[in-house]
Design a protein around this motif. Sequence first.
Motif, short mmCIF file in Angstrom:
data_model
loop_
_atom_site.label_atom_id
_atom_site.label_comp_id
_atom_site.label_asym_id
_atom_site.label_seq_id
_atom_site.Cartn_x
_atom_site.Cartn_y
_atom_site.Cartn_z
N ASP A 192 91.97 87.64 -6.77
CA ASP A 192 91.87 86.19 -6.66
C ASP A 192 90.72 85.67 -7.50
N PHE A 193 91.03 84.69 -8.32
CA PHE A 193 90.05 83.99 -9.15
C PHE A 193 90.07 82.53 -8.70
N LYS A 194 88.96 82.09 -8.07
CA LYS A 194 88.97 80.78 -7.44
C LYS A 194 87.71 80.01 -7.78
N ILE A 195 87.88 78.75 -8.18
CA ILE A 195 86.76 77.85 -8.44
C ILE A 195 86.92 76.67 -7.49
N THR A 196 85.88 76.40 -6.69
CA THR A 196 85.97 75.34 -5.68
C THR A 196 85.12 74.12 -6.04
N GLU A 197 84.43 74.16 -7.17
CA GLU A 197 83.60 73.03 -7.57
C GLU A 197 84.03 72.58 -8.98
N LYS A 198 83.51 71.45 -9.41
CA LYS A 198 83.88 70.90 -10.71
C LYS A 198 83.20 71.70 -11.82
N THR A 199 83.98 72.22 -12.76
CA THR A 199 83.47 72.95 -13.91
C THR A 199 84.20 72.51 -15.16
N VAL A 200 83.62 72.83 -16.30
CA VAL A 200 84.24 72.52 -17.59
C VAL A 200 85.06 73.70 -18.08
N ARG A 201 84.47 74.91 -17.96
CA ARG A 201 85.15 76.11 -18.44
C ARG A 201 84.76 77.29 -17.54
N SER A 202 85.71 77.79 -16.82
CA SER A 202 85.50 78.97 -15.98
C SER A 202 86.48 80.04 -16.42
N GLN A 203 85.96 81.28 -16.57
CA GLN A 203 86.80 82.32 -17.14
C GLN A 203 86.23 83.68 -16.77
N PHE A 204 87.09 84.72 -16.81
CA PHE A 204 86.62 86.09 -16.64
C PHE A 204 87.44 87.01 -17.53
N LEU A 205 86.86 88.17 -17.82
CA LEU A 205 87.53 89.21 -18.59
C LEU A 205 87.47 90.50 -17.78
N ALA A 206 88.63 91.12 -17.61
CA ALA A 206 88.68 92.35 -16.82
C ALA A 206 89.77 93.26 -17.37
N PHE A 207 89.68 94.49 -16.94
CA PHE A 207 90.72 95.48 -17.26
C PHE A 207 91.21 96.06 -15.95
N PHE A 208 92.47 96.40 -15.92
CA PHE A 208 93.04 97.00 -14.71
C PHE A 208 93.58 98.38 -15.03
N SER A 209 93.71 99.18 -13.98
CA SER A 209 94.30 100.51 -14.13
C SER A 209 94.96 100.92 -12.83
N PHE A 210 96.17 101.47 -12.97
CA PHE A 210 96.82 102.12 -11.83
C PHE A 210 96.55 103.61 -11.97
#
Length: 885
Positions: A192-210
């Motif tokens: 879950d990627f959640k922003i609850t306040e006012k922002t201009v640019r919110s972002q993340f970078l991740a890698f996944f693996s099974f």
Amino acid sequence: MRRPVVLLAVLYAAVTAQIAWTPIFLDGSSQVDLWTQTSSGCACPGTGDEECACCVRDGACPCDVIAPSRCAQCGLEQYCSNMCNITIDSRVLKNKSGKTFGQIKSPSIEGPDSCSYLLQPDAGQRVEIQIYRLLAVGRFNGTSCAGGWLQLGGASAVQDATGAAETRLCGSNERYTPPVVLFADYGAAILDFKITEKTVRSQFLAFFSFTSLSNTQGVGFHPRGGSRIPHTDCDWLYQDVSCRTPGSCVLASPGYPGLYPPHRRCRYLFATNSVHTRVKIIFTSIILPRNRCTTDYMTLRAGSSPSAPLLATLCSERVSTLEHPGPNLLLEFNSGPVVPPYDYNGFIAKLEFVEKSESSDAPPTVVVASQPLAFLTHHTNHGERPRVDQNAISNELSNSGRIGCGASVRGYGPGGVRSGHFDTKASAWRTQCAIHLLGVPTDIVQVSLFNYNLRLQSCRSHIEILEGLHEVGGRDRTDRYERGDRALLRVCGPSVREARDPTGRFLVRQAVTSKGANLTILIRRATSQSADEEEFVDGAFAFHDEQHEGTVSPDATCASTHYGLAAPAQGGVSAPNQHHIFWNIEERLLCTHRFIPAANQSVTIEIQRLERMWSAEPTNLVVPGAAGCRTACGDAGCECRSATPLHYHDHIALVAGDGTHLSCLCGDFQSTWLPVVVRSWTSLRLEYSVAHYTYASRGFDYAAAYSFNDDSMCGQRTYTTHSGEISSRNVSVTGSLNEFFYQQCTWVLDSNVERQLFIDISSEQDKSCSSWNITIHEWSGTGIHNEGGLAASAGDLLYTFCARHKNHTYTLPWRLNTVVIRLVALSRQQPLYAMRWRSQVVRANNRLGPPTPAPAASARSPQQLKTHSVLLLIYPVSLVKHFIV
């Protein structure tokens, strides 16, 4: 069992060497991202244009017109422009790209907004998320993430006590090297990627693996040698039988080598099966948050309960080694909230079970026989102790302090011991193995078997516990053994017993109590042995002097009775907490000494010495304002005061035969209040209660003296005279501040003629009714006594006299010929009183049956009363005076 979501984030170089995660990203010097080598220069599909992005050959597909300058993992190319609210399936990716790992680059969103990513692993796989970059994703307010967060939850997520998902990551502009790793076992997970306040640019970078759950090089530590305790989140059991080889048992905090989950309490129980085994815990790494010892710490306790006595607390140590004796040790790991900087990852430790004699106990003195026990004689007719021919034996101690085959243990004399352990593995192998226990004439012997292994069929291997002293060898004696003569216990092979059941709980003890002062433990086994098939028995013994320590109750773990007619007039008792036969007790220990005075006796108990006691209140029992147990002494004895039940607290109590608590001491009792003395004219029970007994921390200590006093001022008496007097008599006092007198006296006034009874009671004391009172009852006719020495013959209550009444005369109903008078007292002062009675007798009534019940006053008509008056008037005066007393 769901495995909890955990977080890995270690920033310091000193920690990176301990980290192992699945390698899913190998960056090239000119590579744009995981799937795009360059943003242009490759032919666009279907057009031949060279302005499209160049994709990685293995597993990448172009995004086409959606994003011509980027490539994506085959199977996810439809999400090139908006990787938000998507499902990532391990089997789909494997079929299309040949990979079970990939990249998640979130879209740049303006808050408030949110995205979710459902990650569906294949069977036998875990989900791993490696986070490298956060931009405007909330902030940490000191206790939690506010304004936004990134968290892994869903089907395999674990919630904390508040119901919120456990691990949330947040930050305004964070770059993680090495990455923060979140993972979850068994089932789908949701990022879950959640922003609850006012922002201009919110972002993340991740890698996944099974990643395969069997991948020992991947994220997450796999415990070795232990077993998960059912219906718990992160509790484990480690037993010595599962950790026989070095390195076979390893434990760690949840999610190690990553950051452990917050608000977690994990317990690791270490259980031994032998009295000679010690537990050694080698912490190879302990990295806990700095300055947070109140929320993130470890405790080691002597027992299996979180309320067991504390042995050690670990908080800021980097490495540490702890070694303590069993039988049970409990390591508890506690974590607080997730707090940056993320430079901590819990602990990892090796577990070893060391065979070692306990240094805290003096090894038992043994007499090792150099020949069969023909030199040992039985008690003489004069009750002498067994005689030992010193020329036929050598006195020596085994190196380990254990008692083995061929040993004789004295419970008397210089070097004698009153309890100890025996173990046939402590001496050289013998087919016929005997251990002899020799006590004084007034002793009995108690034996508990903890472990044994008999492997020969048809009872060719067996264990016998025999009364008296017996030689080993000789066909006649051996045949006698096989017939079972005088055997208190016989165990036939094949048979195996371990001290614990598979869950680690102690089995009900297998115990034997002798009738005499001497006992022989005989083991017959195979002519040879092997390490895998060794036949052995180990256990504990204790000598008990019934003359001075009371008559043992065979049905109780720790109970004895002192009879005033048979016991010494004076003696002493103390805590039995050092007895070795209690090794396999892991619960409340209640030991009682019951004192029963004879008809013309009272008993005095004086508690002379008492160590500080502690409370073992359960962690799941929350009582507002509860602060353990405290003692309050007043005119009516000493009282244990606690908001929780008394059995949760160490205490020592003096209890009357009817269950009345006369005095109770608990908590940090002040020695200046001692001695506490109770003198009772009924049976008295001294209770020694250890809330949570363990052999490693054996409760508290005390010492008490007792005496049986010859007096006849209380008890049950029957008087048939028509007049008389009963008065108190002064008894000796100790002068102690906390000396109390407890009396329950019963007097029966009986008559074989009908009469009018007058009872006059007086006292010079000014005491309340709760201190002492005298009551007058009708006679019920049963005449049965209870344990407290009180007659159950008392019927309905007629009158009550209190000391503050000073003087009162009671007139009983006409023809109530038999009454019961009772005195009940519990006070610092001995009750002082005088009772006088007289009877007005009208005529003789020589009856053979019980007294005639008194009719109610309303049942007698005026004519009946007139008849009695007439009968009185027609008698000559010379006779009437003989009837009126």
